[in-house]
Design a protein around this motif. Structure first.
Motif: not given
Length: 538
Positions: A360-364, A366-375, A433-440, A442-446
Motif C-alpha cells: 500500500i505505501f509503496a505508492l505505485n 504494482q504495489g497497491q494492486a498486489g496489496a489489494a489482491l493479497y487482501m 497468494p503468490f501472485v499477490s506477493e510477487f506484485l508487492v 515489484l512495487g516495493a522494489y520500484a
C-alpha cells in the motif's frame, strides 16, 4: 433501481434476529435405570424419569438455528453475486450501486453505500467465507446448552456489519459499522471461544479496538469540521475542502485514522491482541477475525488515509514501510516458535499484513494492486488453514502441535488439503497468494530496493514455519493419539473445498480479480502522486 447493498446488509441482519428469536424447544424426557437397594426379599430395578433443564434449547431449536443461518448466508451470497454480474468492470474505479439517504440531517450524516472494484471484491470475499464457516462449525457447539444458537445469530449479525463497513460511503456510517463489529466478535470469543483465557482474550481485543476507534472518532469529527460533509465522494479529489488543509492538520487527521487501522490490521507493535484472540477463538471465529475483520484496517488505509489526506501520505511513507518490514520478520519468527497451531497461524497473518501495508505505501500501481489482491487471497488461504486446524482440533481435542504426528497415515485427504493450503500460505507459484506477493515485491522494489530485499527474508521464514508445522503434525508414524482419526467428511469437504478451488483458480488466472481491483487502485495512486508533486512544487 434495486437497492442491492441494502438488501445484502439487511438479509443477514434479519436472519440474526430470527435465529435469536427461535422458540426454546424443551428437551425430551430421558429415562434411566437405577438399581434400587436390595431388600431381604430381592432387589428390583426402577425406572427414573428425568428432565433436561427447562432453560435449555433443545436439539430441534439448535438444528433450526443452523439451517436458518446457512440459508440466510447463502441468500446473501446469491444477492451479491447477482449484483456483481451487473457491475460495470469498465468503470470499476467509480462507485456503483450507490444509495444516499438522509439519516441525521442536523449533523449532515447519511446512510450512503456504494462499491468500487476493491470494495466489491472484499464484500464478495466476506459473503463467500460466512456460509463455509457455518458448515465448518455445524457440530462445534453441540455440547453447549443452546446448541450454538447464539453463536450462529452472532455470525449473521457480524456478516451484516462486515458488508456494511466495506460498502459505507459516509465516513460516519463507516465508523458506526467499524465499531459495531466489535460487539458480536467480543461474544464469539468470550462466550463461545475455547480455553480458560477466552474472556481475557475477548477483553483485550475489545480494549485495543475501542482505543483505536476513539482515536479515529476524533479524526472523523475533524473531517466533518474541515471538509463540511461526511460523504466520501464529496471529500476526495482536488476540489474538496480537505485538499486545502494545512499540512500539520492533515497529518494529525491522517494519524487518527491510521492508528485505528494499524490496530485492526494488525501491525507491529499494536498486534498483540491478535494471537491471543485467535488462540482463544473457535476456528470459524478466527476465519472471520483474520480473514475479514483485519482487512478493514488495510482497506481503510487505502480508502481513507491515502484518498482523504494525500498531502500527508509522503510524510508517513518511510515510517510505515519500516513498521511493515518489522511486522513481516517479527511475525514470521514468532510463528516458527509457536506450539499452538491457532496462534501459529495468527502470527503468520501478522507477517502477511506486513506485506499488504508494504504494498500500500509503496505508492505505485504494482504495489497497491498486489496489496489489494493479497487482501482477498489471504482471506481465502488463511481461512482454509484455520478451518483445517479446526478439523484437527475437533478430532484430537487439542491445538498443540506436539499432540499430533502421522496424520497423513490415518487421514490422507485431510493431510493433502492441509499441505496445499499451507503451501499457498508460503506463496508457492501456481497458488493465489503468490501472485499477490510477487506484485508487492515489484512495487516495493520500484519504491526502493532495500525494503524489497528485507521482505524476501519473510518468504524464507514462511517456508520454515509452514513446512515445519506440516512435518510435525502430518508426517512420521501414526501414534496412538491420532490412530482413530477419520478423514475429511462430506460436510468438511464442502466447507474447505470452495476455498481450495478459489486458491487454485486465482493462482492460475488472477485476471478477473485484477480487472475490478486495478481501476480503484489507479485512482488511489494518482491521488497520492498528484498530492506529492504539488507538495514538491510548493
Amino acid at each position: 433501481m434495486i437497492p442491492w447493498l441494502t438488501i445484502a446488509i439487511a438479509l443477514p441482519a434479519v436472519g440474526a434476529v430470527l435465529v435469536w428469536a427461535l422458540p426454546r424447544v424443551k428437551a425430551p424426557d430421558t429415562v434411566s435405570e437405577t438399581a434400587a437397594s436390595a431388600s431381604a426379599g430381592g432387589g428390583t430395578a426402577t425406572a427414573v424419569r428425568t428432565k433436561a433443564p427447562a432453560a435449555t434449547g433443545g436439539p430441534a431449536s439448535a438444528e433450526n438455528a443452523k439451517r436458518i443461518t446457512l440459508g440466510f448466508s447463502l441468500a446473501t451470497l446469491a444477492v451479491l453475486v447477482a449484483m456483481a454480474l451487473r457491475f460495470d468492470t469498465s468503470d470499476a474505479g467509480s462507485l456503483q450501486f450507490t444509495e444516499v439517504h438522509e439519516w441525521i440531517p442536523r449533523f449532515g450524516i447519511h446512510y450512503a453505500v456504494g462499491v468500487d472494484g476493491l470494495a466489491l471484491a472484499l464484500v464478495l470475499m466476506s459473503a463467500v467465507l460466512v456460509p463455509l464457516v457455518v458448515l465448518a462449525a455445524w457440530r462445534e457447539h453441540d455440547d453447549r446448552e443452546d446448541g450454538g444458537r447464539g453463536y450462529f445469530a452472532l455470525v449473521l449479525a457480524l456478516e451484516a456489519m462486515m458488508i456494511g463497513v466495506f460498502a459505507a460511503t459516509d465516513v460516519f456510517l463507516f465508523y458506526v459499522f467499524f465499531e459495531a463489529m466489535l460487539i458480536p466478535v467480543y461474544f464469539m470469543i468470550g462466550r463461545y471461544g475455547r480455553g480458560n483465557e477466552r474472556s481475557a482474550a475477548a477483553l483485550k481485543f475489545l480494549l485495543y479496538s475501542l482505543a483505536g476507534g476513539l482515536v479515529m472518532l476524533v479524526s472523523v469529527i475533524g473531517v466533518a469540521v474541515y471538509g463540511g460533509t461526511f460523504l466520501w465522494a464529496d471529500l476526495v479529489g482536488g476540489g474538496s475542502a480537505l485538499a486545502a488543509l494545512d499540512p500539520s492538520t492533515a497529518r494529525w487527521l491522517f494519524l487518527g485514522f491510521f492508528i485505528a487501522f494499524a490496530i485492526k490490521a494488525p501491525m507491529w507493535p499494536v498486534h498483540t491482541w491478535l494471537p491471543q484472540a485467535a488462540g482463544a477463538s473457535r476456528p470459524g471465529t478466527a476465519v472471520l477475525l483474520v480473514g475479514v475483520l483485519d482487512k478493514v484496517g488495510t482497506y481503510g488505509m487505502l480508502r481513507y488515509c491515502i484518498e482523504l489526506f494525500p498531502s500527508a501520505v509522503s510524510w508517513f511513507v518511510w515510517p510505515v514501510v519500516g513498521l511493515s518490514l518489522v511486522s513481516i520478520i517479527y511475525g514470521a519468527i514468532l510463528a516458527i516458535g509457536q506450539s499452538d497451531m491457532m496462534r501459529l497461524v495468527a502470527y503468520t497473518s501478522v507477517s502477511h499484513f506486513g506485506f499488504i501495508t508494504l504494498g500500500i505505501f509503496a505508492l505505485n500501481q504494482q504495489g497497491q494492486a498486489g496489496a489489494a489482491l493479497y487482501m482477498v487471497n489471504h482471506g481465502f488461504a488463511t481461512g482454509a488453514l484455520f478451518l483445517l486446524v479446526g478439523f484437527l482440533v475437533a478430532r484430537r481435542g487439542s491445538a498443540l502441535i506436539e499432540d499430533f504426528g502421522g496424520v497423513q497415515n490415518t487421514a490422507p485427504k485431510l493431510a493433502g488439503v492441509f499441505l496445499v493450503t499451507g503451501l499457498a500460505g508460503l506463496g508457492l507459484p501456481g497458488l493465489a497468494p503468490f501472485v499477490s506477493e510477487f506484485l508487492v515485491f515489484l512495487g516495493a522494489y520500484a519504491f526502493s530496493p532495500v525494503p524489497a530485499v528485507v521482505a524476501v527474508v519473510g518468504v524464507v521464514l514462511a517456508a520454515l514455519y509452514i513446512l515445519w508445522m506440516y512435518q510435525r503434525t502430518m508426517s512420521g508414524p501414526a501414534g496412538e493419539k491420532v490412530a482413530g482419526f477419520k478423514d475429511l467428511s462430506a460436510r468438511e469437504a464442502w466447507a474447505v473445498g470452495p476455498l481450495l478451488a478459489l486458491i487454485l483458480a486465482f493462482g492460475l488466472y488472477p485476471q478477473p480479480l485484477l480487472d475490478v481491483i486495478n481501476p480503484a487502485v489507479e485512482r488511489t495512486v494518482e491521488t497520492a502522486v498528484d498530492a506529492s508533486e504539488e507538495g514538491g512544487e510548493e
